[in-house]
Write a protein that holds these residues in place. Structure first.
Motif, PDB file in Angstrom:
ATOM      1  N   ARG A   1     -15.005  33.259  21.514  1.00 34.82           N
ATOM      2  CA  ARG A   1     -14.243  33.240  20.165  1.00 34.82           C
ATOM      3  C   ARG A   1     -13.864  34.836  20.047  1.00 34.82           C
ATOM      4  NH1 ARG A   1     -16.542  30.484  14.999  1.00 34.82           N
ATOM      5  NH2 ARG A   1     -17.648  32.605  14.787  1.00 34.82           N
ATOM      6  N   SER A   2     -12.573  34.937  19.615  1.00 33.30           N
ATOM      7  CA  SER A   2     -12.263  36.151  19.202  1.00 33.30           C
ATOM      8  C   SER A   2     -11.015  35.920  18.026  1.00 33.30           C
ATOM      9  CB  SER A   2     -11.338  36.726  20.478  1.00 33.30           C
ATOM     10  OG  SER A   2     -10.600  37.871  19.907  1.00 33.30           O
ATOM     11  N   ASP A   3     -11.277  36.934  17.196  1.00 26.38           N
ATOM     12  CA  ASP A   3     -10.220  36.989  16.032  1.00 26.38           C
ATOM     13  C   ASP A   3      -8.715  37.249  16.388  1.00 26.38           C
ATOM     14  OD1 ASP A   3     -12.250  35.981  14.421  1.00 26.38           O
ATOM     15  OD2 ASP A   3     -12.727  38.048  13.550  1.00 26.38           O
ATOM     16  N   TYR A   4      -8.813  38.134  17.783  1.00 28.01           N
ATOM     17  CA  TYR A   4      -7.478  38.549  18.263  1.00 28.01           C
ATOM     18  C   TYR A   4      -7.171  38.059  19.516  1.00 28.01           C
ATOM     19  CZ  TYR A   4      -8.183  41.348  14.334  1.00 28.01           C
ATOM     20  OH  TYR A   4      -8.264  41.945  12.940  1.00 28.01           O
ATOM     21  N   GLU A   5      -6.077  37.913  20.076  1.00 26.62           N
ATOM     22  CA  GLU A   5      -5.817  37.259  21.172  1.00 26.62           C
ATOM     23  C   GLU A   5      -4.878  38.132  21.835  1.00 26.62           C
ATOM     24  OE1 GLU A   5      -5.492  32.698  22.449  1.00 26.62           O
ATOM     25  OE2 GLU A   5      -3.647  33.390  21.474  1.00 26.62           O
ATOM     26  N   ALA A   6      -4.858  38.700  22.998  1.00 30.76           N
ATOM     27  CA  ALA A   6      -3.977  39.348  23.925  1.00 30.76           C
ATOM     28  C   ALA A   6      -2.813  38.563  24.231  1.00 30.76           C
ATOM     29  CB  ALA A   6      -4.667  39.992  25.056  1.00 30.76           C
TER      30      ALA A   6
END
Ligand code: SF4
Ligand code: SF4
Lengths: 522, 316
Positions: free
Chosen positions: A39-44
């Motif tokens: 899980r990430s709050d940011y997505e490349a």
């Protein structure tokens, strides 16, 4: 729709792949996406490699790209003779002299309402187009789309089509990759520099500026502007692309409010396509129901925004219609009528879906024609058009009635009036005399009313009631004027200054006030 | 993090199962687990470049703080490594403008005032420059509108005590009126006829009536006329037309330095007030004095050289 969701989850290109836990469909990839590691709050940003498309819309888009870029790059070079006193560039925003030239039209700063009117017309025009044809601006005319299209074309030229580009992108930095990327970026840079370069030509005499730019003698601000615009073009069209539309641009949010059920949007006609099947023949043989969609993913591969139109209308979709072209080619190949993905209004779509559900897919498909235009005229579009046209007509009328001379009168505030030694009263006025023509004018300035009054200018002390004032071409002349009433009549009164151009008989009348001590009642 | 707001009645994600996010069916996106009246918040990841832009703004701010004045201190602020200051920038611009106009000011300084006024560029420059110099130096007495007041001359009208030509105005400004420290200052002194016992009350009243009659503001007064001829005409002229050489104001016109009120006139004859004006050449450079003179001349009452007679027509 179960199949549809399933497909998204299992499409390796979908950012939403592998989602699970809903309903009881078979779970093919069981990845705990919400696991702490994943899980990430940011997505490349994921690279999108739109594939080459052939078709009617692609042709329209190429034509528009050529046309719009041609206009952008060509306009500053069009010449327009305005006489010796004014620049001969057809479109010029002269910041130093504060003039805007547009072919036969010349706008002064105090006439900025023309520009405001144009901007309002542009906004209303966008509302109108959007309510009729959806995000047509985004799909065809927005600079972001046009330049991205151009950059993708160059990318395709250097690196090949979709698969080749994806492969190259994933490959390690070999010599070939370095060479290709350097070539690509250099080409992009040239286009970007030309883009920034063309912009400044709108603000100065293009041929002169070009020589200055090349010889290194142009103003620093010119180079900064070119560099800044080149950098943003390079970055936005080369690397940001769909991110601009999805995350930066306010238009998609605004345009959402302009759409209704009669607006054209790019639509996947799922009533026709579903259930999709890659092995239609086998499925039919097995007695299963099969839709038109052969699940070839051509529409997904074509999409510059990286979405699957089969998931329905999405905020990312700029309605570039490339998926329509892509799908139409497939439909032709498999011998089905075109229009599985098509421009369609929500109303049409629902009607067809209804028909398909009740009378069957074939009947609905037979009914499906081009987008119905019967609802183009509806209150919303009529209102937008009415407003747009009203402002347009008003501006045309104003332009036609726009005089070549003008005048403003400002009464001195301090002192309001001056009593002279003989008891007469003098008032002072600041006049601004405007000559918009390209030649010098000798204008007649006179007082109207106050038969006892005389006037003179600061430069010429001769007492008169009418004077000739020379105003240089294309300029405003400040004139200090004194008006005098004799002691016997020195009372406050209204009068007017009249400015006349003897050549054209154009006349401007400006009301003015003569101030004096109120006659004291005794 | 998941417990934020739990006390305010917001739903919470159970501590024991922090990662069991729920998937929103139509979008396929995980939710944050927060729910308001059935509306769930999607946990859409932000674009990573956005994060980088966000960080870049921090870097920008830090660099800015180091290079430019940024942090307010008690009296001042931090100065920044570049030493930039908006005031020094303004000062620089003013210097540049001054340098650009230096030769024009030089010409204003060196040319006779008549020639400055004849040159359109120089005149425009002088009127503007004079206007600002006036606002700094002159408005205290003559008022922002240059209309003066009781005891302070109105500079807009055509009545000049010491002359209204460019040269006369320049002379008055440069050396002032009754300015003790300047040999060339404009000097005049009216005797205190009443205080020093030269005229008695009755005579003063009579001559006041005569003075008013000179501009048609009252009936003739033969007794006053005699007093006037004996005591006043030497300076103010036989018909009160004034004398600029000695700074004797014209009495036959509609303009009054100390008001046309009979009491004020009587007081002025009894024990005159004498206004003073500084010698501006001691404070301002000659170019500024010239600009001031041209500005005052431009207010509307300026006279041509030697046109005294033309504008001195008596009032019947
Ligand atoms: S979303 Fe914005 S940037 Fe993208 S095409 Fe539309 S108007 Fe242009
Ligand atoms: S879904 Fe189709 S119309 Fe929309 S952006 Fe993608 S290719 Fe263009």
């Amino acid at each position: 729709m179960a199949t549809l969701i399933d497909t998204i989850r299992n499409d390796p290109r979908s950012p939403r792949r592998g989602l699970q836990g809903v309903g009881a469909e078979p779970v093919r990839s069981a990845e705990p996406v919400n696991d702490r590691e994943l899980r990430s709050d940011y997505e490349a940003r994921r690279h999108i490699f739109p594939s080459r498309v052939h078709g009617a819309f692609r042709r329209i888009k190429w034509t528009l790209v050529a046309l719009l870029l041609g206009i952008y790059w060509g306009t500053p070079w069009i010449r327009w003779d305005r006489g010796p006193a004014a620049p001969d560039q057809a479109v010029l925003l002269d910041l130093a002299r504060r003039r805007f030239y547009f072919f036969g039209i010349e706008i002064w700063p105090q006439e900025f309402y023309y520009v405001a009117g144009l901007l309002i017309m542009a906004a209303l025009g966008l509302f109108l187009v959007t309510s009729v044809a959806g995000r047509a601006w985004c799909g065809y005319a927005c600079p972001q789309t046009v330049w991205t299209d151009l950059f993708i074309a160059v990318e395709r030229l250097v690196e090949g089509d979709r698969n080749a580009r994806a492969k190259l992108d994933a490959s390690p930095w070999t010599l070939t990759k370095i060479r290709k990327r350097l070539t690509l970026w250099s080409l992009w840079l040239v286009i970007a520099a030309a883009t920034g370069g063309a912009w400044v030509f709108y603000f100065a005499d293009a041929p002169t500026l070009l020589v200055d730019l090349v010889s290194g003698t142009a103003a620093p601000v010119a180079y900064t502007t070119v560099a800044l615009l080149a950098a943003t073009t390079f970055w936005l069209a080369g690397f940001m692309r769909e991110q601009v539309c999805t995350y930066m641009c306010p238009w998609p949010r605004i345009q959402g409010a302009m759409l209704d059920e009669h607006s054209l949007i790019v639509t996947y006609n799922d009533w026709r396509g579903e259930p999709r099947s890659r092995h239609a023949k086998k499925a039919i043989a097995a007695g299963r129901d099969v839709g038109d969609c052969v699940d070839c993913n051509a529409c997904v591969a074509a999409c510059p925004m990286g979405i699957d139109i089969r998931n329905g209308q999405q905020l990312e979709c700029i309605t570039c219609a490339l998926c329509i072209d892509a799908c139409n080619r497939i439909m032709e190949k498999v011998g089905k009528p075109r229009g599985l993905v098509s421009y369609s209004t929500l109303a049409d779509y629902e009607r067809h879906a209804q028909t398909a559900a009740t009378l069957g897919r074939d009947t609905a498909r037979a009914e499906q024609r081009g987008p119905s235009i019967s609802k183009v005229l509806r209150p919303r579009t009529i209102l937008y058009f009415g407003l747009w046209a009203t402002i347009g007509v008003a501006m045309l009328v104003a332009l036609a009635a726009r005089g070549e001379i003008g005048m403003t009168v400002l009464h001195d505030r301090a002192p309001l009036f001056t009593t002279l030694s003989d008891g007469s009263v003098r008032n002072g006025y600041e006049l601004k005399l405007v000559n918009k023509a390209g030649e010098p004018r000798s204008l007649a300035l006179a007082i109207q009313g106050l038969p006892d009054a005389t006037m003179w200018t600061a430069e010429n002390g001769e007492r008169t009631r009418s004077a000739v004032v020379d105003v240089p071409p294309d300029s405003v002349r400040d004139l200090r004027v004194f008006v005098l009433r004799p002691a016997a009549n020195a009372a406050p009164a209204d009068f007017a200054f009249v400015l006349t151009d003897p050549r054209s008989n154009e006349t401007v009348v400006e009301d003015a006030r003569f101030e004096a001590k109120e006659v004291t009642r005794k | 993090m998941s417990n934020i707001g739990a006390d305010e009645g917001f739903p919470r994600v159970p501590e024991s199962e922090p990662h069991r996010g729920e998937i929103d069916q139509p979008t396929g996106t995980a939710t944050t687990g927060h729910e308001w009246d059935g509306i769930k918040e999607l946990n859409t990841p932000m674009p990573r470049w956005w994060l980088w832009v966000f960080y870049a703004t921090h870097v920008w701010a830090l660099v800015y703080i180091v290079l430019f004045p940024a942090i307010p201190l008690l009296k001042d602020s931090t100065t920044g490594l570049l030493g930039w200051h908006s005031r020094s920038e303004v000062a620089e611009e003013i210097d540049t403008a001054a340098v650009a106009r230096a030769d024009q000011f030089e010409r204003i300084r060196n040319l006779p005032i008549e020639q400055v006024a004849d040159d359109e560029t120089l005149r425009n420059l002088a009127v503007r420059g004079g206007e600002s110099a006036f606002k700094v130096n002159c408005v205290q007495c003559h008022g922002a509108d240059a209309a003066g007041g009781i005891g302070f001359a109105n500079l807009n009208d055509d009545d000049w005590i010491w002359g209204g030509s460019l040269e006369a105005i320049e002379q008055t400004i440069a050396h002032g009126v009754r300015h003790a420290g300047d040999d060339e200052t404009r000097l005049s002194e009216m005797p205190a006829f009443g205080r020093d016992g030269m005229l008695d009350r009755e005579q003063i009243a009579a001559v006041t009536r005569h003075v008013l009659s000179l501009s048609g503001a009252g009936p003739a007064d033969p007794a006053g006329a005699t007093v006037f001829a004996d005591n006043c005409a030497a300076c103010h002229g036989a018909s009160g037309e004034g004398n600029r050489d000695v700074g004797a104001p014209r009495l036959s016109d509609a303009v009054w330095l100390y008001s046309s009120d009979p009491a004020a006139i009587r007081a002025q004859i009894h024990n005159p007030k004498h206004g003073a004006m500084p010698s501006w050449s001691q404070r301002l450079d000659p170019a500024t004095v010239k600009q001031l003179a041209i500005y005052v001349h431009s207010l509307g009452g300026g006279e041509e050289e030697g046109s005294r007679e033309a504008s001195a027509g008596a009032i019947d």
